[in-house]
Design an enzyme around this catalytic site. Structure first.
Site, short mmCIF file in Angstrom:
data_model
loop_
_atom_site.label_atom_id
_atom_site.label_comp_id
_atom_site.label_asym_id
_atom_site.label_seq_id
_atom_site.Cartn_x
_atom_site.Cartn_y
_atom_site.Cartn_z
N LYS A 128 -25.24 40.51 40.84
CA LYS A 128 -25.92 39.67 41.82
C LYS A 128 -27.21 39.10 41.23
CE LYS A 128 -23.10 40.35 45.33
NZ LYS A 128 -22.37 39.24 46.00
N ASP B 269 -22.92 36.33 40.58
CA ASP B 269 -22.85 35.81 41.93
C ASP B 269 -24.26 35.52 42.43
OD1 ASP B 269 -22.27 35.08 44.49
OD2 ASP B 269 -21.35 36.98 45.09
N SER C 62 -14.40 40.41 49.26
CA SER C 62 -14.59 41.04 50.57
C SER C 62 -16.07 41.02 50.94
CB SER C 62 -14.09 42.48 50.54
OG SER C 62 -14.91 43.26 49.66
N LYS D 182 -19.68 42.67 38.50
CA LYS D 182 -20.13 41.48 39.23
C LYS D 182 -21.62 41.66 39.48
CE LYS D 182 -19.24 38.89 43.48
NZ LYS D 182 -18.32 38.74 44.63
N ASP E 137 -17.38 30.13 46.83
CA ASP E 137 -17.17 31.24 47.76
C ASP E 137 -17.53 30.79 49.17
OD1 ASP E 137 -16.95 33.58 49.18
OD2 ASP E 137 -18.52 34.65 48.12
N LYS F 224 -11.71 35.11 51.01
CA LYS F 224 -12.01 36.35 51.72
C LYS F 224 -11.38 36.26 53.11
CE LYS F 224 -16.40 37.21 49.35
NZ LYS F 224 -17.87 37.13 49.46
N ASP G 169 -12.05 41.68 43.68
CA ASP G 169 -13.40 42.19 43.94
C ASP G 169 -13.34 43.08 45.17
OD1 ASP G 169 -16.17 42.55 43.98
OD2 ASP G 169 -16.51 40.71 45.11
N GLU H 146 -20.37 32.60 40.50
CA GLU H 146 -19.90 32.40 41.87
C GLU H 146 -21.00 31.80 42.75
OE1 GLU H 146 -18.04 35.37 45.30
OE2 GLU H 146 -18.13 36.02 43.20
N ASP I 145 -14.68 46.55 45.58
CA ASP I 145 -15.42 47.79 45.33
C ASP I 145 -16.12 48.35 46.56
OD1 ASP I 145 -17.12 45.61 45.42
OD2 ASP I 145 -18.46 46.34 43.87
#
Length: 360
Positions: free
Chosen positions: A162, A191, A296, A160, A244, A268, A321, A219, A323
Site C-alpha cells: 500500500k 496499490d 476483496s 501487495k 480497481d 471485487k 488477492d 493498482e 489475504d
C-alpha cells in the site's frame, strides 16, 4: 426449490494488526452475514462488509437493504428460475453493491449445492488451487520493510504494498526499503488506493522503473472518477496499470476498456454486486484481451470463499488477492477456503462447502 427465508447476523472480529491504506485505517472487521434457507432445507451463506469509503455502505444500510428491500422481493421465488431472481435482486434498489453481493453469493451457494458441485466447478472449474499475495499496510519505510520480511518468511512470494500517503518521495523510499530487505525474488505489486494524481503517479512509477525496483503492476493510482488521468498514467509508464475503484459495474468496465485506460482490471464482488455481474465484467475484459484480478475488502472467510470460487473458475482471472482472513484474530467459519501459506485450496463439499458458522 423455493427461497423460504433470508436472515442476517452481525459480526465483528479484531485484526491482529491495523490495516492502513490511503483511504482508511481498519482495526476491526465488521460484516453482515446472510443465511438463505430453501424449502428443501438447504442453506446458502453470504457476507457483506461495510466499506464506507469505497461502496458507501454501513452495517445499518446493508441490513436495511437486505431485510426491508431485497428479502421481501425474493422470499417465495423458485431458485431454479435463477436469472429471474438475479434480475430482481439487481433491480430491487440502485447501488448497495455489498448488500446485493451477500445475497448473490448465498444464492450461488445454494445453486451449486443443488447441483452437487463445488461452486468453482459449477461456474466453470478452470482450477482448484492458486496463490494469494499478502498486503503490506502503508507505514514508515522501516516498519513496512519489517512487515514485508515477516510475510516472506511466512511463505508468501507476492506482496501487495500500500502506498499513496504523504509525498511521492516517501512512497519511493518505502519501496526502496522493502526491496533492500527482501531482495528481488518476491513479486511486488503496488496499490495507491487513489492516493496520487496523474502526474505524481507517472513520476513515482517512472522513478521506480529507472531504479529497477521491479513492480509487477500498480493498482488504482488516481481517483476513481479520473479515467482520463488513469489513461494518462497507463500511456506514460511501462509498468502495467490496474483499475480497481474505477470499475464497479459492467458499464464502468466497458468505458475503461474502450478508452484503454488501464492494462488490467480488479474485480471485487462487493463492487460488482456479486458473482452474477462479476462473470460479465470478466467476460468483457477477456474479449478485449485484458486480464483480471479478483480481490476483496476486509472480509471474513465467507466472502473470500465465494470470491475465490469465482476466481478459480475463470481462466482470464490471473491474479489473486485473498489475504483478508489471515489478518483476523479469529475465524468464525468452518469449511470454505483452506490456506497453506500462500497456497489456497477448497474444502471438500458442495457450494461454498461452509459447514458451520460460530455465531449461528
Amino acid at each position: 426449490m423455493i427461497i423460504q427465508s433470508i436472515e442476517t447476523f452481525d459480526v465483528a472480529i479484531p485484526l491482529t494488526k491495523p490495516f492502513k491504506t490511503a483511504l482508511r485505517t481498519v482495526t476491526t472487521a465488521y460484516s453482515v452475514y446472510v443465511k438463505i434457507t430453501s424449502s428443501e432445507g438447504m442453506i446458502g451463506y453470504g457476507e457483506a462488509p461495510p466499506t464506507h469509503v469505497i461502496t458507501g455502505e454501513s452495517m445499518a444500510s446493508i441490513r436495511y437493504a437486505i431485510n426491508d428491500i431485497i428479502a421481501p422481493q425474493l422470499v417465495g421465488l423458485n431458485l431454479l428460475e435463477s436469472d429471474r431472481i438475479f434480475q430482481k435482486l439487481n433491480t430491487s434498489l440502485v447501488r448497495n453493491t455489498s448488500a446485493k453481493a451477500a445475497i448473490d453469493m448465498a444464492l450461488y451457494d445454494l445453486l451449486a449445492r443443488k447441483a452437487n458441485l463445488p461452486l468453482f466447478q459449477f461456474l466453470g472449474g478452470f482450477r482448484d488451487t492458486f496463490e494469494t499475495d499478502f498486503t503490506v499496510s502503508v507505514n514508515d519505510p522501516q516498519e513496512m520493510a519489517d512487515d514485508a520480511e515477516k510475510y516472506i518468511k511466512d511463505g508468501f512470494t507476492m506482496l501487495k504494498v500500500k502506498v499513496g500517503i504523504g509525498d511521492v518521495k516517501e512512497d519511493i523510499e518505502r519501496i526502496h526499503a522493502i526491496r533492500k530487505r527482501i531482495g528481488h525474488d518476491p513479486k511486488l505489486r503496488l496499490d495507491a488506493n487513489q492516493g496520487w494524481n496523474a502526474k505524481e503517479a507517472v513520476r513515482a512509477i517512472r522513478t521506480m522503473e529507472e531504479a529497477g525496483l521491479e513492480i509487477e503492476f500498480v493498482e488504482q493510482p488516481v481517483p476513481a472518477h479520473d479515467l482520463e488521468g488513469l489513461k494518462y498514467v497507463t500511456d506514460h509508464t511501462d509498468t502495467p496499470i490496474m483499475a480497481d475503484e474505477s470499475v464497479f459495474s459492467v458499464y464502468d468496465a466497458r468505458r475503461v476498456l474502450e478508452m484503454r485506460a488501464a492494462d488490467l482490471i480488479n474485480i471485487k464482488l462487493m463492487k460488482s454486486g456479486g458473482i452474477y455481474h462479476a462473470i460479465k465484467i470478466n467476460a468483457l475484459a477477456e474479449a478485449n484481451g485484458v486480464a483480471c484480478m479478483v480481490g476483496s475488502m476486509i472480509e471474513t472467510k465467507i466472502g473470500i470463499t465465494a470470491a475465490a470460487h469465482f476466481a478459480a473458475s475463470q481462466p482470464n482471472i490471473q491474479y489473486f488477492d485473498f489475504d483478508a482472513p489471515l489478518m483476523l484474530a479469529k475465524d468464525l467459519v468452518s469449511g470454505g477456503v483452506i490456506y497453506e501459506r500462500s497456497k489456497m485450496t477448497f474444502s471438500k463439499g458442495y457450494g461454498l462447502a461452509i459447514s458451520n458458522l460460530e455465531i449461528i
